[in-house]
Design a protein around this motif. Structure first.
Motif, mmCIF file in Angstrom:
data_model
loop_
_atom_site.group_PDB
_atom_site.id
_atom_site.type_symbol
_atom_site.label_atom_id
_atom_site.label_comp_id
_atom_site.label_asym_id
_atom_site.label_seq_id
_atom_site.Cartn_x
_atom_site.Cartn_y
_atom_site.Cartn_z
ATOM 1 N N TYR A 10 -60.238 2.665 -47.342
ATOM 2 C CA TYR A 10 -60.968 3.746 -48.014
ATOM 3 C C TYR A 10 -62.397 3.655 -47.493
ATOM 4 C CZ TYR A 10 -62.817 6.402 -52.101
ATOM 5 O OH TYR A 10 -63.416 7.303 -52.935
ATOM 6 N N VAL A 11 -62.820 4.723 -46.800
ATOM 7 C CA VAL A 11 -64.114 4.725 -46.120
ATOM 8 C C VAL A 11 -65.025 5.770 -46.758
ATOM 9 C CG1 VAL A 11 -65.225 5.293 -43.903
ATOM 10 C CG2 VAL A 11 -63.131 3.906 -43.944
ATOM 11 N N THR A 34 -56.572 4.735 -41.051
ATOM 12 C CA THR A 34 -55.284 4.039 -41.043
ATOM 13 C C THR A 34 -55.058 3.322 -39.717
ATOM 14 O OG1 THR A 34 -54.499 5.967 -42.264
ATOM 15 C CG2 THR A 34 -52.819 4.445 -41.492
ATOM 16 N N THR A 35 -54.625 2.080 -39.778
ATOM 17 C CA THR A 35 -54.278 1.365 -38.553
ATOM 18 C C THR A 35 -52.807 0.951 -38.630
ATOM 19 O OG1 THR A 35 -56.429 0.324 -38.847
ATOM 20 C CG2 THR A 35 -55.145 -0.379 -36.944
ATOM 21 N N VAL A 36 -52.091 1.143 -37.533
ATOM 22 C CA VAL A 36 -50.693 0.713 -37.461
ATOM 23 C C VAL A 36 -50.542 -0.208 -36.259
ATOM 24 C CG1 VAL A 36 -48.296 1.468 -37.133
ATOM 25 C CG2 VAL A 36 -49.837 2.853 -38.526
ATOM 26 N N TRP A 37 -49.827 -1.329 -36.459
ATOM 27 C CA TRP A 37 -49.514 -2.225 -35.350
ATOM 28 C C TRP A 37 -48.013 -2.134 -35.055
ATOM 29 C CZ3 TRP A 37 -53.208 -3.153 -38.921
ATOM 30 C CH2 TRP A 37 -54.462 -3.601 -38.473
ATOM 31 N N GLN A 67 -48.938 6.978 -49.717
ATOM 32 C CA GLN A 67 -48.764 6.122 -48.533
ATOM 33 C C GLN A 67 -48.226 4.752 -48.946
ATOM 34 O OE1 GLN A 67 -52.742 6.509 -46.778
ATOM 35 N NE2 GLN A 67 -52.004 8.059 -45.359
ATOM 36 N N ARG A 68 -48.886 4.109 -49.903
ATOM 37 C CA ARG A 68 -48.498 2.745 -50.304
ATOM 38 C C ARG A 68 -47.087 2.695 -50.868
ATOM 39 N NH1 ARG A 68 -51.833 1.200 -55.118
ATOM 40 N NH2 ARG A 68 -50.299 2.612 -56.005
ATOM 41 N N ASP A 69 -46.759 3.638 -51.780
ATOM 42 C CA ASP A 69 -45.513 3.516 -52.529
ATOM 43 C C ASP A 69 -44.311 4.216 -51.893
ATOM 44 O OD1 ASP A 69 -46.761 1.954 -54.463
ATOM 45 O OD2 ASP A 69 -47.479 3.721 -55.547
ATOM 46 N N PHE A 70 -44.555 5.179 -51.018
ATOM 47 C CA PHE A 70 -43.424 5.941 -50.466
ATOM 48 C C PHE A 70 -43.387 6.001 -48.945
ATOM 49 C CE2 PHE A 70 -44.500 7.685 -54.671
ATOM 50 C CZ PHE A 70 -43.327 7.341 -55.340
ATOM 51 N N LEU A 71 -44.486 6.357 -48.308
ATOM 52 C CA LEU A 71 -44.442 6.578 -46.857
ATOM 53 C C LEU A 71 -44.419 5.261 -46.080
ATOM 54 C CD1 LEU A 71 -46.963 9.559 -46.623
ATOM 55 C CD2 LEU A 71 -44.464 9.675 -46.548
ATOM 56 N N VAL A 362 -64.721 0.604 -48.558
ATOM 57 C CA VAL A 362 -64.879 0.196 -49.956
ATOM 58 C C VAL A 362 -63.588 -0.392 -50.530
ATOM 59 C CG1 VAL A 362 -66.772 1.810 -50.385
ATOM 60 C CG2 VAL A 362 -64.428 2.531 -50.852
ATOM 61 N N ARG A 363 -62.488 -0.230 -49.837
ATOM 62 C CA ARG A 363 -61.222 -0.806 -50.286
ATOM 63 C C ARG A 363 -60.317 -0.916 -49.061
ATOM 64 N NH1 ARG A 363 -57.605 3.005 -53.613
ATOM 65 N NH2 ARG A 363 -59.493 3.227 -54.855
ATOM 66 N N ARG A 364 -59.468 -1.926 -49.091
ATOM 67 C CA ARG A 364 -58.629 -2.166 -47.918
ATOM 68 C C ARG A 364 -57.328 -2.808 -48.371
ATOM 69 N NH1 ARG A 364 -61.815 -5.047 -43.076
ATOM 70 N NH2 ARG A 364 -60.064 -5.691 -41.837
ATOM 71 N N GLU A 365 -56.212 -2.368 -47.822
ATOM 72 C CA GLU A 365 -54.926 -2.960 -48.203
ATOM 73 C C GLU A 365 -54.048 -3.016 -46.963
ATOM 74 O OE1 GLU A 365 -53.476 -1.083 -51.755
ATOM 75 O OE2 GLU A 365 -51.697 -2.362 -51.863
ATOM 76 N N THR A 366 -53.407 -4.176 -46.783
ATOM 77 C CA THR A 366 -52.563 -4.361 -45.612
ATOM 78 C C THR A 366 -51.114 -4.556 -46.039
ATOM 79 O OG1 THR A 366 -54.395 -5.445 -44.496
ATOM 80 C CG2 THR A 366 -52.236 -5.750 -43.518
ATOM 81 N N PHE A 367 -50.221 -3.970 -45.278
ATOM 82 C CA PHE A 367 -48.786 -4.042 -45.580
ATOM 83 C C PHE A 367 -48.088 -4.582 -44.330
ATOM 84 C CE2 PHE A 367 -50.938 -0.557 -47.581
ATOM 85 C CZ PHE A 367 -50.542 -0.603 -48.911
#
Ligand code: OSB
Ligand code: MG
Length: 370
Positions: A10-11, A34-37, A67-71, A362-367
């Motif tokens: 979150y920017v 969003t970053t994807v590896w 994004q977090r819960d479904f995509l 301001v917030r960051r989450e990695t999956f």
């Protein structure tokens, strides 16, 4: 491409000066980067939401949730031949185009880097440079507006779009035209009118505008088809078009003669390309709109705007149109002739400024895949 890890940020970035549309005045930009590896290669995308549901129903929080819960669970640990498949694999989620866009764009960047191509080339882009226009918000006075336009024209921008609303329309356009009788000029109403205003909108016909963008409701296609025959100026739809089916309906009904395609609004680059292809087959011009994207989304906009059917200058402007400093190392720059170079790659062709992006996060989450 095997998807190993996804990160959302979150920017919050300040704007150089406020930006006002018919739905309000913004002083900063809230977005998701969003970053994807995949296969060890990283790709970047942007989910160009806002802090509230003003331009579209999505917000930072709805996009993060979806994004977090479904995509992300649909993508993590999965394999893709090509980024063009990604949108279809998210089909179980209805709508939420912006949430889909950020993830899908990152995979176009990954695939392009893996193939050693630019995202533009991978999409089928053909232009080495795109023509850049500028969108100018509603100002407190006409003099302020004229001064701003003068500055943008001096920088080289090739077309000017001014935001209008009832009370800030015909007289304002008349003043701009009096000063610059021949510049490519258009207006964007962001749904501020109704069909009852048709005569008022027809007064704009005398100013030789390239188009009037989204005069009626954000979810309307039919009433625009009643308005268009009453105007000489072409209507361009923005908010109303979310899918190729919407574009087809609008063209069949005669609701518009031009479409503004924004990757965020339509669910990413493959959908943007599909709408482009449909319009191109019918000889309908399109252009790339924007949502004040930071450098990541801006670079994707430059890439898609290099497709052959993007025949009109769009809203893809230089980084310094909105930001004192962008989140990429080399900001997107305007050439003296009002064009922007399409990076030759690899990928989106811009490098993220990590320390600066970290400061704005301001917030960051990695999956990660299990
Ligand atoms: O309607 O095109 C629009 C910005 C935010 C929301 C909606 C719109 C806009 C713009 C600016 O006009 C586009 C840009 O410069 O990125
Ligand atoms: Mg618009």
């Amino acid at each position: 491409m095997f998807i190993e890890r996804i990160e959302l940020r979150y920017v919050q970035i300040p704007l150089k000066s406020h930006f006002e549309t018919s739905f309000g005045r913004a002083f900063g930009r809230d977005t998701i980067v969003t970053t994807v590896w995949a296969d060890g290669v990283e790709g970047w995308g942007e989910t160009p939401v806002e802090d509230g549901p003003w331009y579209c129903p999505e917000t930072v929080e709805t996009a993060w949730h979806v994004q977090r819960d479904f995509l992300i669970p649909m993508l993590l640990g999965q394999r893709f031949e090509t980024a063009a498949e990604v949108f279809g694999r998210m089909a179980l989620v209805r709508g939420h185009a912006m949430a889909k866009c950020g993830l899908e764009q990152a995979l176009w960047d990954v695939e392009a880097r893996q193939r050693g191509l630019s995202v533009a080339a991978l999409l089928g882009g053909t232009r080495p440079r795109i023509e850049s226009g500028v969108s100018v918000g509603i100002q407190d006075t006409v003099d302020e507006l004229l001064a701003l336009i003068e500055g943008y024209l001096a920088q080289g921008y090739r077309r000017v779009k001014i935001k209008i609303k009832p009370g800030w329309d015909v007289d304002v356009v008349r003043a701009v035209r009096a000063r610059w009788p021949t510049i490519p000029l258009m207006v964007d109403a962001n749904s501020a009118y109704t069909l009852a205003d048709a005569d008022r909108l027809a007064e704009l016909d005398e100013f030789d505008l390239m188009m009037i963008e989204q005069p009626l409701a954000y979810d309307d296609i039919y009433e625009h088809s009643l308005l268009q025959p009453r105007l000489r100026t072409p209507i361009c739809l923005d908010e109303s078009i979310h899918t190729p089916a919407h574009a087809r309906a609008a063209l069949e009904l005669g609701s518009c003669r031009i479409i503004n395609i924004k990757p965020g609004r339509v669910g990413g680059l493959s959908q943007a390309r599909a709408i482009h292809d449909l319009c191109r087959a019918r000889g309908v011009p399109v252009w790339c709109g924007g949502l004040l994207e930071v450098g990541v989304g801006r670079a994707h906009n430059v890439a898609i705007a290099s497709l052959p059917g993007y025949t009109l200058p769009g809203d893809v402007s230089a980084s310094d149109r909105y930001f004192e400093r962008d989140v990429i190392v080399q900001p997107i720059a305007l050439n003296a002739d009002g064009t922007i170079d399409v990076p030759a790659g690899p990928g989106i062709g811009v490098a993220v400024d990590h320390p600066f992006l970290d400061r704005l996060t301001v917030r960051r989450e990695t999956f990660a895949s299990a």
